[in-house]
Design an enzyme around this catalytic site. Sequence first.
Site, PDB file in Angstrom:
ATOM      1  N   HIS A 137       0.803  -1.231   0.000  1.00 61.77           N
ATOM      2  CA  HIS A 137       0.000   0.000   0.000  1.00 61.77           C
ATOM      3  C   HIS A 137       0.838   1.284   0.000  1.00 61.77           C
ATOM      4  O   HIS A 137       0.540   2.234   0.731  1.00 61.77           O
ATOM      5  CB  HIS A 137      -0.963   0.004   1.183  1.00 61.77           C
ATOM      6  N   HIS A 210      -9.536   2.064   0.350  1.00 55.84           N
ATOM      7  CA  HIS A 210      -9.502   0.914   1.265  1.00 55.84           C
ATOM      8  C   HIS A 210     -10.624   0.974   2.309  1.00 55.84           C
ATOM      9  O   HIS A 210     -10.385   0.663   3.483  1.00 55.84           O
ATOM     10  CB  HIS A 210      -8.125   0.858   1.935  1.00 55.84           C
ATOM     11  N   GLU A 347     -11.326  -3.595  -2.914  1.00 54.57           N
ATOM     12  CA  GLU A 347     -10.327  -2.641  -3.394  1.00 54.57           C
ATOM     13  C   GLU A 347     -10.123  -2.878  -4.886  1.00 54.57           C
ATOM     14  O   GLU A 347      -9.460  -3.821  -5.280  1.00 54.57           O
ATOM     15  CB  GLU A 347      -9.014  -2.831  -2.633  1.00 54.57           C
TER      16      GLU A 347
HETATM   17  C1  GLA Z   1      -5.146  -5.248   2.173  1.00 53.58           C
HETATM   18  C2  GLA Z   1      -4.276  -6.431   2.170  1.00 53.58           C
HETATM   19  C3  GLA Z   1      -4.416  -7.173   3.431  1.00 53.58           C
HETATM   20  C4  GLA Z   1      -4.137  -6.260   4.606  1.00 53.58           C
HETATM   21  C5  GLA Z   1      -5.035  -5.081   4.558  1.00 53.58           C
HETATM   22  C6  GLA Z   1      -4.715  -4.101   5.645  1.00 53.58           C
HETATM   23  O1  GLA Z   1      -6.447  -5.569   1.963  1.00 53.58           O
HETATM   24  O2  GLA Z   1      -4.477  -7.282   1.080  1.00 53.58           O
HETATM   25  O3  GLA Z   1      -3.561  -8.268   3.456  1.00 53.58           O
HETATM   26  O4  GLA Z   1      -2.811  -5.822   4.555  1.00 53.58           O
HETATM   27  O5  GLA Z   1      -4.942  -4.449   3.322  1.00 53.58           O
HETATM   28  O6  GLA Z   1      -4.674  -4.687   6.910  1.00 53.58           O
END
Ligand code: GLA
Length: 382
Positions: A137, A210, A347
Amino acid sequence: MSLKTSTAILSLTAAALMMSACAQKKETPMSSSITKASFGKLADGAAVDIYTLKNAAGMEAAITTYGGRIVSLKTVGRDGKFADVVLGFDNLEGYLGDNPYFGALVGRYGNRIAKGHFKLDGKDYKLAVNNGVNSLHGGLKGFDKVLWTGREVPGGDPSLELTYVSKDGEEGYPGTLTQKVTYTLTAANELKIDYSATTDQDTVVNVTNHSYFNLAGQGQGDVLGHVVQLSAAKFTPVDAGLIPTGELKSVEGTPFDFRQPTAIGARINAADEQIKLGGGYDHNFVVDGTPGTLRPVARVTEPVSGRVLEVSTTEPGVQFYTGNFLDGTVKGKGGVAYAKRSGFCLETQHFPDSPNHPDFPTTTLKPGAEYKSTTLFKFSVQ
Ligand code: GLA
């Protein structure tokens, strides 16, 4: 007329007046609006704003310039009552503390890049690593933790444009990237997110939102009873670090087959290798149809409230994440502890680790070109 009688007549008149005022208020159709307020200050004194977008139907989205985060999203249920359907915090302090990207814009690269490394034009780039050996991210200080500049877009539906200029080398990424994200609340109860970006050097970009949804209302328990349908015949299986193996695997006969509406909880504990690696669902699905065209991704219903969320996107993929890492340590709005699986994320994105998978749709952006992406979250009731 006695004093008593005249007082009685006066209060009757007042009551009648109040009633007609109420009736008038009811009859006056609500209009859409966008308002701006202070959401506090960062440690360096920078002012953080919160914008509230409302449509004529009463739907409301509050978005802060810190991380471009959706702070609240109020949508109507079958009972006619509005509930806030996203996890988050009541104030800026909550967002500044440790939390798993609640409501945030994530970038430059949403999802994982293996070992925080990729090659572009024959050059090696080393990114900030923040998820075991991988970069997740956007790195240590991604788009979720920066201050965006807000601007109300005049005319039409209530619309907020956010801009962030990411410097050359930020978190290890090449090129100065000018990123814009526009949130628009339509009269049809859609929250539309338009992403665009330009660069002055070859780079990679993959931005998403997110938000964690709970259609029963945030803080109302787990999402295992929500019923999900995904327009995805394939998904990208992962290794132990949640990095795609490179295979596009058919969902047929697996717990990843959501082509027919299925409860999130129905197969989430199945004896399936991929389910075990994700600790539930934490996988990228390959959205059916042609990337670049806005097409259906997901339809989620919550049987008790009757709320329905339909997602469509121009992106090639969607990460379906069921809040497996939530463990009750984060206390959100109203002090509610967000337990495991108390929210789900959709997402919309390019596939994880694309810069290291030449077969995946490209995430490379070159000077002179424009990165463009649109995702729609539409709310209704059934
Ligand atoms: C995304 C990732 C997950 C986790 C979340 C945040 O969805 O794919 O594995 O890292 O973000 O906790």
